[in-house]
Design a protein around this motif. Structure first.
Motif, short mmCIF file in Angstrom:
data_model
loop_
_atom_site.label_atom_id
_atom_site.label_comp_id
_atom_site.label_asym_id
_atom_site.label_seq_id
_atom_site.Cartn_x
_atom_site.Cartn_y
_atom_site.Cartn_z
N LYS A 19 4.36 5.29 -5.85
CA LYS A 19 4.36 5.27 -7.32
C LYS A 19 3.44 6.35 -7.89
N GLU A 20 2.31 6.58 -7.23
CA GLU A 20 1.42 7.65 -7.67
C GLU A 20 2.13 9.00 -7.61
N GLU A 46 0.83 -1.21 0.00
CA GLU A 46 0.00 0.00 0.00
C GLU A 46 0.86 1.25 0.00
N HIS A 77 2.25 1.72 -3.44
CA HIS A 77 1.24 2.23 -4.36
C HIS A 77 1.20 3.76 -4.33
N TYR A 78 1.17 4.32 -3.15
CA TYR A 78 1.13 5.77 -3.02
C TYR A 78 2.45 6.40 -3.47
#
Length: 85
Positions: A50-51, A44, A47-48
């Motif tokens: 990479k954003e 998780e 994920h952030y």
């Protein structure tokens, strides 16, 4: 580091106001998420990350390309998303 980078030259003078606002909004979103999800799994967090990198990296690349070869690339590791603030 991204948050600090938004306030430093040449990013703060060469990036568009829209780019700066989009990145700042994403940084704020990520920081709030991290504060509220301390027990989240690594996937998780990645994920952030990479954003945020998806917004940050193209802007940094373009800005430094505009700066030209006379100033050279940014120092290695100076603009990473490893630490958001």
């Amino acid at each position: 580091q991204v948050k600090d980078g938004l306030q430093q030259e040449p990013i703060n003078t060469k990036a568009t106001p829209e780019e700066l606002q989009a990145i700042k909004s994403k940084v704020d979103e990520v920081l709030e998420w991290v504060d509220n999800n301390q027990l989240a799994d690594q996937g998780e967090f990645e994920h952030y990350q990479k954003e945020l990198e998806g917004l940050w990296n193209p802007v940094v690349s373009r800005v430094y390309a505009q700066e030209g070869a006379n100033k050279g690339p940014p120092p290695a590791g100076s603009h990473t998303v490893e630490e958001v603030d």
